[in-house]
Scaffold this active site. Structure first.
Site, PDB file in Angstrom:
ATOM      1  N   LYS A  74       1.765   5.109   2.053  1.00 31.35           N
ATOM      2  CA  LYS A  74       1.953   3.659   2.214  1.00 31.35           C
ATOM      3  C   LYS A  74       3.168   3.301   3.058  1.00 31.35           C
ATOM      4  O   LYS A  74       3.186   2.280   3.736  1.00 31.35           O
ATOM      5  CB  LYS A  74       2.044   3.004   0.832  1.00 31.35           C
ATOM      6  CG  LYS A  74       0.707   2.976   0.106  1.00 31.35           C
ATOM      7  CD  LYS A  74       0.661   1.887  -0.950  1.00 31.35           C
ATOM      8  CE  LYS A  74      -0.742   1.667  -1.459  1.00 31.35           C
ATOM      9  NZ  LYS A  74      -1.208   2.779  -2.318  1.00 31.35           N
ATOM     10  N   SER A  91      -2.889  11.997  -0.227  1.00 32.44           N
ATOM     11  CA  SER A  91      -2.237  10.732   0.135  1.00 32.44           C
ATOM     12  C   SER A  91      -0.961  10.444  -0.632  1.00 32.44           C
ATOM     13  O   SER A  91      -0.132   9.649  -0.191  1.00 32.44           O
ATOM     14  CB  SER A  91      -3.214   9.577  -0.030  1.00 32.44           C
ATOM     15  OG  SER A  91      -3.769   9.576  -1.335  1.00 32.44           O
ATOM     16  N   GLU A 145       1.980  -8.139  -1.767  1.00 34.79           N
ATOM     17  CA  GLU A 145       1.308  -8.075  -3.058  1.00 34.79           C
ATOM     18  C   GLU A 145       1.376  -6.642  -3.534  1.00 34.79           C
ATOM     19  O   GLU A 145       1.489  -5.719  -2.718  1.00 34.79           O
ATOM     20  CB  GLU A 145      -0.163  -8.500  -2.900  1.00 34.79           C
ATOM     21  CG  GLU A 145      -1.119  -7.391  -2.414  1.00 34.79           C
ATOM     22  CD  GLU A 145      -0.897  -6.942  -0.972  1.00 34.79           C
ATOM     23  OE1 GLU A 145      -0.235  -7.679  -0.222  1.00 34.79           O
ATOM     24  OE2 GLU A 145      -1.391  -5.848  -0.608  1.00 34.79           O
TER      25      GLU A 145
HETATM   26  C1  PLP Z   1      -2.532   2.997  -2.742  1.00 29.04           C
HETATM   27  C2  PLP Z   1      -2.946   4.411  -2.680  1.00 29.04           C
HETATM   28  C3  PLP Z   1      -4.246   4.799  -2.290  1.00 29.04           C
HETATM   29  C4  PLP Z   1      -5.339   3.814  -1.979  1.00 29.04           C
HETATM   30  O1  PLP Z   1      -5.101   3.000  -0.883  1.00 29.04           O
HETATM   31  P1  PLP Z   1      -5.851   3.199   0.519  1.00 29.04           P
HETATM   32  O2  PLP Z   1      -5.519   1.965   1.260  1.00 29.04           O
HETATM   33  O3  PLP Z   1      -7.304   3.347   0.224  1.00 29.04           O
HETATM   34  O4  PLP Z   1      -5.299   4.414   1.141  1.00 29.04           O
HETATM   35  C5  PLP Z   1      -4.534   6.151  -2.197  1.00 29.04           C
HETATM   36  N1  PLP Z   1      -3.618   7.090  -2.502  1.00 29.04           N
HETATM   37  C6  PLP Z   1      -2.362   6.766  -2.890  1.00 29.04           C
HETATM   38  C7  PLP Z   1      -1.406   7.849  -3.209  1.00 29.04           C
HETATM   39  C8  PLP Z   1      -1.978   5.422  -2.995  1.00 29.04           C
HETATM   40  O5  PLP Z   1      -0.742   5.104  -3.382  1.00 29.04           O
END
Ligand code: PLP
Length: 415
Positions: free
Chosen positions: A100, A389, A122
């Site tokens: 993010k 992610s 948000e």
């Molecule tokens: C917020 C988040 C997501 C989901 O958000 P996307 O916009 O779909 O990437 C996925 N993995 C992590 C670690 C997150 O913090």
């Protein structure tokens, strides 16, 4: 590796001049917001060709976020599965622990370029709020984060982190007191303040130009991963896998591979407890086209068009809409959208811990679960790139409880 400074050429894939990806996207906002959205779209169109802006962005990612993130060959996990080789793009190693921050650094730099002194955001579980507060502190901007009152109660630690970072957290008492209500409150703030405030949206969603802008800032993931996998294996991967909530980490990874027709792309949604109304968040698998938060896209809704409640073990996938570009890729057949349930995600979470010494967030554990199934049916010289992610520290208590371990410790940590 660090030479990529310009946003990707998207003339082939969109958006068009009206911010549409095929049938999806657009700008479905109240008239009072239209002027702000239009001004932002005009600014961003110019910024896309502004080389110094992208050089500053890349420089910030390298020096502050810690990019490039490694592409890691998970060979013990691959051996355990006995199929294709799995390569993990380690977004969990970024400052603040997830992808993010790529987007919030980009949008905060943009806000500064536009002469704004205040950013708002948000947040649901608090991850995007923390990433925005971090970038705002780094660049010296005021920051207000809207968060549903229910989420404020459940996510105390992230509220404290945001406050330590100098942000003001506003608890939103409307509706179900969760993410959807926080988005509405942030949009209302922006209507009144857009002369000096930039609204930092947290995924590839909302009215144009947000889906394009957030995808551009996240495309650094795919540009790095594509180059890294070629360096390490001598060729492109067979498949690329990422989890999909709003869709930003997946869009950022996929975009760099869209023109590689032989590379299969998989977006993994949350099947939750099961694919029954209110029990999952598999928007592209089960939803229908509709309008939500300023965009035309797939939406989980009932027969009357009311947005459905959603559930997932991972808060970050818990969203009843999805970025419009994903809806387009689905209809084109370029990306396959699948889903994995809570149980499969938990099992993958455990397997990655035990085989690789990596605690993943529960969101990418869904992608790990799907990649493991795919890998099993492939050859040992095939490869899959998957996006890790975020890191799982935030999910340790919840996972421990669901796995029936550390139950008492979890309770005391939660209190
Ligand atoms: C917020 C988040 C997501 C989901 O958000 P996307 O916009 O779909 O990437 C996925 N993995 C992590 C670690 C997150 O913090």
């Amino acid at each position: 590796m660090t030479s990529e400074v310009t946003p990707p050429d998207d003339t082939r894939w969109g958006p068009d001049a009206r911010g549409r990806y095929g049938n999806f996207g657009g700008q479905y906002v109240p008239e009072t917001l239209m002027a702000s959205v239009t001004r932002l779209a005009d600014t961003y169109r110019a910024i896309r060709n502004d080389r110094p802006f992208w050089e500053e962005f890349r420089e910030s990612l390298n020096r502050y976020v810690g990019r490039p993130s490694p592409l890691y060959h998970a060979n013990r996990l691959s051996d355990r599965i006995g199929g294709a080789q799995l390569y993990l793009k380690r977004e969990d190693l970024n400052h603040t622990g997830a992808h993010k921050i790529n987007n919030t650094m980009g949008q905060t730099l943009l806000a500064r370029r536009m002469g704004k002194r205040r950013v708002i955001a948000e947040t649901g579980a608090g991850q995007h709020g923390v990433a925005t507060a971090t970038a705002a502190a780094r660049f010296g901007l005021d920051c207000v984060v809207y968060m549903g009152a229910e989420d404020v109660r459940r996510q105390k630690l992230n509220v404290l982190r945001m406050e330590l970072l100098g942000a003001e957290v506003v608890a939103v008492d409307a509706g179900q007191k969760t993410l959807k209500d926080a988005i509405n409150a942030a949009m209302r703030d922006w209507m009144a303040t857009s002369d000096h405030t930039h609204y930092v949206i947290g995924s590839v969603m909302g009215p144009h130009p947000y889906p394009q802008m957030v995808r551009d800032f996240q495309t650094v993931i795919g540009l790095e991963a594509r180059q890294q996998v070629i360096e390490q294996t001598g060729r492109l991967p067979n498949e690329v896998v990422a989890c999909v909530g709003g869709g930003s980490n997946a869009a950022g990874l996929f975009f760099a591979f869209l023109d590689d027709a032989d590379v299969k792309l998989f977006g993994v949604e949350a099947a939750g407890e099961k694919l029954a109304p209110g029990r999952h968040a598999a928007t592209l698998s089960v939803g229908r086209p509709g309008i939500l938060h300023g965009m035309h896209t797939y939406v989980l809704q009932d027969e009357d068009g009311q947005t459905s409640p959603v559930h997932s073990v991972s808060a970050g996938l818990d969203y009843p809409g999805v970025g419009p570009e994903h809806a387009h890729w689905k209809e084109l057949g370029r990306v396959s959208y699948v889903s994995e349930d809570d149980q499969a995600a938990l099992e993958a979470f455990t397997t990655l811990n035990e085989t690789e010494g990596i605690i993943p967030a529960l969101e990418p554990a869904h992608a790990v679960a799907h990649a493991m199934k795919r890998a099993k049916a492939m050859h040992a010289d095939d490869s899959i790139v998957l996006n890790l992610s975020g890191r799982g520290d935030k999910d340790v208590v919840e996972a421990g409880r669901l796995l029936g371990r550390i139950a008492t410790m979890g309770d005391s940590l939660d209190a």
